[in-house]
Design an enzyme around this catalytic site. Sequence first.
Site, mmCIF file in Angstrom:
data_model
loop_
_atom_site.group_PDB
_atom_site.id
_atom_site.type_symbol
_atom_site.label_atom_id
_atom_site.label_comp_id
_atom_site.label_asym_id
_atom_site.label_seq_id
_atom_site.Cartn_x
_atom_site.Cartn_y
_atom_site.Cartn_z
ATOM 1 N N GLU A 42 0.809 -1.231 0.000
ATOM 2 C CA GLU A 42 0.000 0.000 0.000
ATOM 3 C C GLU A 42 0.833 1.269 0.000
ATOM 4 O OE1 GLU A 42 -0.713 -2.582 1.996
ATOM 5 O OE2 GLU A 42 -2.721 -3.234 1.394
ATOM 6 N N HIS A 88 -9.188 -5.057 10.774
ATOM 7 C CA HIS A 88 -9.866 -4.860 9.489
ATOM 8 C C HIS A 88 -11.165 -4.074 9.626
ATOM 9 C CE1 HIS A 88 -6.987 -7.812 8.222
ATOM 10 N NE2 HIS A 88 -7.452 -7.857 6.989
#
Lengths: 369, 325
Positions: free
Chosen positions: B60, B129
């Site tokens: 990322e 998450h």
Amino acid sequence: MSKKPSATIEQKPTASSTSHSQAPINAALTQAQKIGLFSQMVRIRRFEERSHRAYTGKNAAGGANIGGFLHLYNGQEAIAVGCCSLMGKHDHVITAYRDHGHAIAVGMDTKALMAELYGKVTGCSKGKGGSMHFFSPERNYWGGHGIVGGQIPLGVGLAYGVKYKGHKGSAMAFMGDGAVNQGAVHEAYNLAALWNLPCIFVIENNGYSMGTSQARSSAGDLAKRAEGYGMAWGVCEGHDVYEVRATMDKFLNIAREECKPAVVEIRTYRYRGHSVADPDNTYRTKTEIEEYRRTKDPIQVFQTALIAEGVLSTESAEKIDEAARAEAEAAADFADASPYPTPEDIQKDVYWESDNPDQRTSQGRLFFN
Amino acid sequence: MSQLTYREAVRHALAEELTRDPNVVVMGEEVGQFQGAYKVTQGLLEKFGPKRVADTPISEAGFIGMGIGASMLGVRPVMELMFWSFYSVAFDQILNNAANVRYMSGGQINCPIVIRGPANGGTNVGATHSHTPENILAAHPGVKVVVPSTPYDAKGLLKSAIRDNDPVFFLENTVLYGEKGEVPDEEYLIPLGKADVKREGKDLTIVTYGRPVIQSLVAAELLAKEHDISVEVVDLRTIRPLDIDTVLASVRKTHRVLVVEEQKPFCGVGAQLTYMIQAEAFDDLDAPIGRLCTIDAPAIYSPPVEAEQLPNPQRILKAALALLD
């Protein structure tokens, strides 16, 4: 005011610059171009020395001329000058916080740079960026970034943009030797290699990541890490502008022609501390600094080479130096005389949209005070 | 009008903008060959090819940073984060580089990038998450933050986001991806920073955004049927820029406010909202402003308990009744 040339310029180097002067990219240089490269290096040196004086001195009101950090480029001049001299229309540059040399090498006005250091509205970033954040998109210079290694993914993005738009060009993403251990750098390496992006990762290895020597911070060879990503790599000496140009030319051509990235480690040295705030007496010796200055000072090495080539005389070198001092002095005068931004300027240049209200498409509040 | 799922609405926005502007590219993990981890980008690779729809490695910081760098050159990347929770590994790129580069350059640069993906709890995936970082993102001047609750809003707002010249962070919701709603067949845009009154009422204003909008509408229906209470539901849709005027107009009508958010309370979006409401409509308030948030702990895994940790219609209903007591 006129000052005598410093010892740096007067000392004789023992390292000479001959083996790379005949590389095609250097053999093609005209005398004027060679003098231009030399002048740029001298101008960077004098700019940095003048900014150092401004940093440590006081303004008329008794306050600091320059705030925050100031990372000087003295000793590394041949790298920025050598690399940026190879830039074509679609070649881009991005670097970290030791960014003054690159800014001058791409052609930014030293008045605007000094004014930025002084926090003045006439600065290249209107006094909003400071020493670490010089930018000139019109010259393909994308900063000037403060976080170690954080600019490297952006550099890959520039290379991606060049390729996406179908241009024949490259991005040179500069970092220091301390940046090679940041994760973002390795993610950037992988992407550039995986996607065949024309990005040259340039490690300006001055031997110290702040106060920690390479031996105490990095395992193995720095540029050789490229092999893990299947990238080409090279190492060259950064005190010789001919060698920097010859080495970088090779990799840049591969980037432009074949869209291939590479890692190039350029060995160099900085004379000043990591920043001006660094007392510079805890991790290296004065002898070490003097030894480099005496044997490998990039300006002296190039001056000696140009005199040997008959391109430059001691007198003309002296004139160039005087002009560089005068330019730095004029930059400081300009910065000193310039106004600061106003409190009303604080909330400008935050959003493109608020700066272009006639083209605003969003509604609602963008600011919260 | 067509009935589209939220997922399809996002996909249609992407496809339309890819068609309209050759500078738009879609990048992210599994967006191409895999058809999207949540199938949002299904079919786009086949239609637009690998130059326009590119699979990135799990990296990322690298690929988000790359997108930001490309946007400085005028590419308009729409980057998918498989979960917004992964923003933390790209934090420096998102909030130092994208948010600050315009300012630090004195306005010479702008980053027309969109970063999109789901940001929600409620799927039993545990604390790592389930982050909802809209407050953290919106705390950075220079960025825009959008959290749509319906297919109609998702499509119209995403198209505006892609055309926007500032960095826009677009927070979707995996629980809503399958929800259907009416979406016009013709092209439309919804401006960023425009709230939407999703239900009109006179006794209480619920100010909310994202999935809690849907839950608040359920609660409002129950409050009307079972308690004869008329609730107005204001969907912010965009966190920054913020349409505080629509919120204040509703407060001036109902005089009571409940802020509902799928955020932890501390320094959440609701903290800013309640400050602004009391500062700008103090005399219009008949009661202290109420606030219903996710219960203040990392997201619990245990499925039935996670539903209780998050806002839900019953919790909203209770909070509303407490305010009207």
